[in-house]
Enzyme design. Sequence first.
Site, PDB file in Angstrom:
ATOM      1  N   LYS A  31       0.741  -1.205  -0.207  1.00  0.00           N
ATOM      2  CA  LYS A  31       0.034  -0.183   0.090  1.00  0.00           C
ATOM      3  C   LYS A  31       0.962   1.200  -0.117  1.00  0.00           C
ATOM      4  O   LYS A  31       1.878   1.265   0.879  1.00  0.00           O
ATOM      5  CB  LYS A  31      -0.898  -0.050   1.017  1.00  0.00           C
ATOM      6  N   ASP A  78      -0.694  -0.193  -4.441  1.00  0.00           N
ATOM      7  CA  ASP A  78      -1.998   0.165  -4.351  1.00  0.00           C
ATOM      8  C   ASP A  78      -2.079   1.545  -3.488  1.00  0.00           C
ATOM      9  O   ASP A  78      -1.947   1.767  -2.417  1.00  0.00           O
ATOM     10  CB  ASP A  78      -2.549  -0.883  -3.642  1.00  0.00           C
ATOM     11  N   ASP A  80      -9.292  -0.329  -9.749  1.00  0.00           N
ATOM     12  CA  ASP A  80      -9.876  -0.863  -8.595  1.00  0.00           C
ATOM     13  C   ASP A  80     -11.272  -0.327  -8.193  1.00  0.00           C
ATOM     14  O   ASP A  80     -12.466  -0.721  -8.709  1.00  0.00           O
ATOM     15  CB  ASP A  80      -8.833  -1.379  -7.350  1.00  0.00           C
ATOM     16  N   LYS A 121     -13.674  -7.976  -8.731  1.00  0.00           N
ATOM     17  CA  LYS A 121     -13.940  -8.778  -7.494  1.00  0.00           C
ATOM     18  C   LYS A 121     -15.325  -9.433  -7.871  1.00  0.00           C
ATOM     19  O   LYS A 121     -16.168  -8.700  -7.775  1.00  0.00           O
ATOM     20  CB  LYS A 121     -13.951  -7.627  -6.410  1.00  0.00           C
TER      21      LYS A 121
HETATM   22 MG   LIG Z   1      -6.981  -1.828  -4.408  1.00  0.00          MG
END
Ligand SMILES: [Mg+2]
EC number: 4.2.1.113
Length: 329
Positions: free
Chosen positions: A136, A165, A219, A243
């Site tokens: 992250k 991310d 995302d 997802k």
């Molecule tokens: Mg993500």
Amino acid sequence: MRWQWRIYEEPLREPLATAQGVWRSRSGIYLRLEDEQGHVGYGEIAPLPGWGSETLSADIALCQQLPPHLTPEIIATIPEALPAAQFGFVTAWQSVGQLPYRLRPWPICALLGSGRVALEQWQQPWQQGQTTFKWKVAVLSPEEEQGILTTLLAALPQVAKLRLDANGGWDLATAERWFAWLDRHGNGKIEYVEQPLPPDQWQALLTLAQTVTTAIALDESVVSATEVQHWLERGWPGLLVIKPALFGSPERLNVLLREGLEPQRLVFSSALEGAIARTAIFQCLETWQPCRALGFGIERWRSAPLLTSLADYDAEWHRLDNYGKNYYK
Ligand SMILES: [Mg+2]
């Protein structure tokens, strides 16, 4: 086909800090279908409104409205606004008489904690055979993170891949500075940067993806099939994190792939769903044939093993009795 449903709420193994605050439990609905010959099937509706899907109450309202006997026609009427419910019912229907699935284990991406802990944390999963890592960013200042990243990139073996991310946490100026840095120092090990800008900045995201060398994955921008379709129509040239539990009917991805969406542009990722949805997703992966490590490294928060026998499904159906209220049709 007769069906039953039950609501579960399962405490997470440890709290998960997100942009929407700290999550301590995960809720969903388990579905159990049975045909006249006694063949059973299972499904799971695992909405996550904090990540852009419908709410659990919307799914409960749907389950209360549906008749006691399901048909494919009834399932096809579940609206696009309830993608988690579409996924749950479609995969439940497809599973009747097909369980247990024979599934292969796909490579999984290892999550590293933000900040300096990443420098230690990659080694254990590497020794266990994992070669893709995710870290992250947009947590510390760019200077601090680039300092840590320089050390991390030098330490990682040449075949390792690292995903960054940002969770939409950069502004355009910061993102441009970051990509200039990555294009120079990425060392061939940066697989992509996930969601550098917030989802509402779609024009800037498009421009970035067209101008920088490092790959970009959307995302938060793409939760449901409808949003994926929208971005493809806008000419999005980069990667897409899917997802499946929040995406809608898996058939919609089959259609996009048949229409020419390249499989190497897809990254499949968990929405902290339970074992029933996870197993259904892995069955879909047999069709989708993922080209990249899966974002399913969630064991720290939730145990969701693949179910390999009907007894496993039955145990999972009953396992959360202590946490949930039970509803039967
Ligand atoms: Mg993500």
